[in-house]
Structure formats: structure tokens, C-alpha cells
Design a protein around this motif. Structure first.
Motif, short mmCIF file in Angstrom:
data_model
loop_
_atom_site.label_atom_id
_atom_site.label_comp_id
_atom_site.label_asym_id
_atom_site.label_seq_id
_atom_site.Cartn_x
_atom_site.Cartn_y
_atom_site.Cartn_z
N GLY A 154 39.18 40.12 21.70
CA GLY A 154 39.90 39.78 22.93
C GLY A 154 41.38 39.63 22.61
O GLY A 154 41.81 39.93 21.50
N ARG A 203 36.58 39.75 30.69
CA ARG A 203 37.76 39.67 29.82
C ARG A 203 38.07 38.23 29.42
O ARG A 203 38.40 37.95 28.26
CB ARG A 203 38.98 40.28 30.52
N GLU A 216 32.55 44.03 33.89
CA GLU A 216 33.64 44.49 34.76
C GLU A 216 33.02 44.94 36.07
O GLU A 216 31.90 45.45 36.05
CB GLU A 216 34.36 45.66 34.10
N GLU A 246 45.80 44.52 30.13
CA GLU A 246 45.06 44.60 28.86
C GLU A 246 45.12 46.02 28.27
O GLU A 246 45.13 46.18 27.05
CB GLU A 246 43.59 44.18 29.07
N ASP A 248 38.72 36.92 25.67
CA ASP A 248 40.05 36.39 25.29
C ASP A 248 39.95 34.98 24.74
O ASP A 248 40.50 34.67 23.68
CB ASP A 248 40.99 36.39 26.51
N ALA A 253 43.88 42.46 34.23
CA ALA A 253 42.92 43.50 33.80
C ALA A 253 43.66 44.80 33.48
O ALA A 253 43.31 45.51 32.53
CB ALA A 253 41.88 43.73 34.90
#
Ligand code: FAD
Length: 383
Positions: free
Chosen positions: A199, A347, A341, A34, A351, A31
């Protein structure tokens, strides 16, 4: 131990443990990575330190000279599970080393292998381009590059980029492979505004302009056209499929943890979805394992190129469908709350959705159909 790479992976005890430890650290930091300005630079330092960057080189546990494709696919899946962007860049590194293994001269192989082992150099293969793609013009001291590549994963951290472009080499025309030293390319040639994806942000797959870079003969790999040699060109799709499945495995794991945390696992609808997720995941693992075994058997025999390509194409497209189904079921399991989140699923879904978009998905299916139409062939269990 991280499940996925331990089983059957004959790496030395210390290496195996340290790869597992590194993958755990990579997953925990995903996280943060990213949004980190250096992208996954730290992650690749760790992957070098634990031996993963050189694992496919001669004398190493997954040496390309040995029939270790099922184990390599498991490793790729495990890296993808930890962080799909890191998995994408790691897979590019492995692909580049494989192309070097297949096509480079002995002197080139030794030079580039040494750079990986001793300096931890990261390699990448960038073939995709737009209308302003790569051409090479003969110059007094080599070839002058003109043009750009798009989707250059790891552009900011890759040390050696294997790119491709049109060449006329002593009258021999075609698609030439060449290795660019990224340290010699001005930093501003990486177009940092070109990467605003849904993503896979940490893969930093920017557009890169290579114009005016002078390449010497010693950095040209093989003859024009070699890159498209089959079955290697198409059958390599099983490697990115392995990374994709790693992403789906992470989604499965986080979905289950979320349901456990909320004490929602007693509900029969949730149980049915868990069943769907886990049976899909298992199907993907079976496909990958079989693909790895066929790859080793048929590449060594040189006897089943078309069957191998068809099986690889099916593996890739079946795993694409599996990933889509797992994401769909996971969505319904966790609902909107679970897709926010700080839950990792927010995420992971972005992705995997983005990374699943790989070249020619429709043509790949048609090509596999064509194989069965033209050949009276079934994939039996004799492996
Ligand atoms: C995260 C990520 C990292 C990547 N990293 C790299 C890298 O390091 N190196 C590299 O070389 N590449 C890389 N790529 C690029 C990748 O290999 C593909 O080239 C790219 O994903 C193409 O995807 P697309 O969906 O834009 O393709 P498209 O070809 O635009 O396909 C989209 C859809 O259009 C259809 N379609 C295609 N052509 C036609 C047509 N003529 N008429 C009608 N329909 C058509 C397709 O079947 C598909 O359904 C990366 C891609 C991603 C997503």
C-alpha cells in the motif's frame, strides 16, 4: 465541513474553509492518485494554495512558536483521513519545517520559509537508509555526498530534502543534517523500481542515490549529532500516529457507509462491531489530544523529557493497536465484497496496513516500560 480540523483550529475563516475543501477534493481523488504517473503533485499544489504548506511558519495559524500541537495533530489526522500517502508526505514536510525551526540558523530559516510561502516548496525528511547509506567527505568547496537513502517519501515532488549522514567536520564527527535541492539532483538518481509496496503507493517512497552531490556549508543544518536531541527525536512519533489515526477514521467512516448502503445496520453483530470501531477511534482521539497537550506543556517547561518520550511512545503504540483492531472489525463488517474495488476500503486497508510499519515497534514498547520501572510516575489529569 470536514470533521477533525475545524474544532478549536484558529485558522482564518477563509483558510479553514479552503483547507476543508481541499481535503474533500484530495479524498475524492485518492483512487485515481494511486495510479497517477505524477503521484500527488496536484494535491500539494492545492495544499499550498489553501495555506496548509505554510501553516506552521511564523505568523501563521499553527506557528511552531505557539502551543498549538493538539491542533496540528488534528490537522495531520484530517490530511491522513483524506489520503494516507498525502498525509505521509505532508507530515514529512511539517517535520522538516520543525527541524528547521529548532536547529537552523536565522538566515537559513528565512530562506527556506520564504521558499515555502512564496514558491510553495515542499520539504521532506529522509533518514532511513540501507547498508549503502550516506557519508560526507570534505571537498575544496564544501562536502561531497556518497550513498543513498531508502523510503524517500515524495521523492519525485519534494523540492528540498533534509537528509542525514556521517560527517567529520573539523574533527567533529557525527550524524549531520543537510538540505539537498532536489532540482539539482539528476532525475535518474531516483530508483523508480525500488517502490513496489502493498500500500501507500502514491507516497512514492523511492530509494534515492545522492552520490557526488556537492553540499556547501550554508546547507548544513546544525552541528553533527543535533538530530538525535531529545525529547524532539522520539516525541515526534505523535505526528505520524495522528496521520495513522486519520486512516483509521476513514476506514470507520467507509465501513459505516457500506453497512448503511446495504441496510445491514440493524443486525446486533454488526452493531457490536460498530461499537468496537467507534470506541477504539474515540480512545485514539483522546490519546492524541492528551499527547499534544503534554507536548506543549513539557517542551515549554523543559522539565519532563523522559515522561514526554514515554507518553509519545505509548501514544504511538496504542494508536498502532487501535488501527489494527479497527481494520480487523471493519474487515468482518464488510466481508470480501466490501474489500473490492470500487469500494475505497480496498485501498484504505492496504495503505494503513503498510503505513503502520514504523521503526522499532518492539523497542518503543520496551523503552516505555523502562520509564515506569525507573520512575515512580503516573500520568495524572493535571493538564
Ligand atoms: C509508507 C512509508 C513511508 C516512509 N517514509 C519515510 C521517509 O520519508 N523518511 C524516512 O526516513 N523513513 C521513511 N519510512 C521508513 C520508516 O521510518 C521506517 O524506517 C520503516 O518503516 C522501517 O520499517 P520496517 O518494518 O522495515 O523495520 P524493521 O526495523 O525491519 O522492523 C521490522 C520488525 O523487526 C523487528 N526488528 C527490528 N530490528 C530487529 C533485530 N535486530 N532483531 C530482531 N528483530 C528486529 C522490529 O521490532 C519489527 O517487529 C517510511 C516507511 C513507510 C512504511
Amino acid at each position: 465541513m470536514m470533521p477533525g480540523i475545524t474544532e478549536d483550529l484558529p485558522i482564518k475563516k477563509t483558510s479553514e474553509a479552503s483547507i476543508n475543501l481541499v481535503l474533500k477534493k484530495i479524498a475524492e481523488r485518492a483512487a485515481v492518485t494511486e495510479h497517477h504517473p505524477n503521484g500527488p503533485a496536484e494535491e500539494f499544489k492545492w495544499l499550498h494554495e489553501c495555506g496548509a504548506l505554510s501553516i506552521v511558519l511564523p505568523g501563521h495559524p499553527l506557528d511552531f512558536n505557539l502551543p498549538k500541537t493538539p491542533q496540528l495533530l488534528r490537522l495531520l489526522k484530517a490530511v491522513g483521513k483524506a489520503n494516507l500517502s498525502v498525509g505521509r508526505i505532508f507530515e514529512g514536510h511539517v517535520n522538516t519545517l520543525y527541524l528547521i525551526h529548532l536547529y537552523a540558523e536565522a538566515e537559513q530559516r528565512e530562506r527556506w520559509y520564504r521558499e515555502v510561502e512564496e514558491k510553495g516548496h515542499l520539504f521532506g525528511v529522509w533518514n532511513t537508509q540501507a547498508a549503502d547509506g550516506i557519508s560526507l567527505r570534505a571537498d575544496a568547496s564544501g562536502f561531497r555526498i556518497n550513498g543513498s537513502k531508502t523510503f524517500c517519501s515524495g521523492a519525485e515532488i519534494v523540492n528540498r530534502a533534509l537528509i542525514s549522514g556521517d560527517i567529520d567536520r573539523d574533527g567533529e564527527k557525527g550524524w549531520q543534517l543537510l538540505i539537498v535541492n532536489m532540482e539539482d539532483l539528476p532525475q535518474e538518481r531516483i530508483d523508480r523500481k525500488s517502490w513496489k509496496p502493498l500500500g501507500m503507493k502514491a507516497s512514492g517512497s523511492y530509494k534515492v542515490d545522492f552520490s557526488d552531490y556537492l553540499i556547501s556549508e550554508k546547507d548544513l543544518v546544525a552541528r553533527p549529532g543535533t538530530y538525535l536531541t531529545q525529547p524532539y527525536f522520539n516525541a515526534g512519533a505523535i505526528r505520524f500516529a495522528a496521520v495513522h489515526l486519520g486512516g483509521a477514521e476513514a476506514i470507520a467512516q467507509h465501513t459505516l457507509s457500506y453497512l448503511r448502503e446495504l441496510k445491514r445496520t440493524e443486525d446486533p453483530f454488526q452493531q457490536m462491531r460498530i461499537y468496537n470501531i467507534m470506541s477504539e477511534l474515540t480512545t485514539g482521539q483522546l490519546w492524541l489530544n492528551r499527547a499534544g497537550k503534554y507536548y506543549d506543556k513539557w517542551v515549554a517547561a523543559g522539565s519532563h523529557d523522559q515522561a514526554l518520550i514515554a507518553f509519545a511512545n505509548m501514544t504511538r503504540t496504542v494508536i498502532e493497536e487501535i488501527c489494527l483492531k479497527i481494520m480487523d472489525e471493519s474487515n468482518r463488517c464488510v466481508g470480501a465484497r466490501g474489500l473490492m474495488e470500487p469500494f475505497e476500503l480496498e485501498r484504505l486497508h492496504r495503505d494503513l496496513t503498510f503505513y503502520l510499519r514504523q521503526p522499532a515497534p518492539d523497542a518503543t514498547r520496551l523503552k516505555a516500560a523502562e520509564f515506569f520501572i525507573q520512575h515512580d510516575f503516573t500520568f495524572d489529569d493535571d493538564i
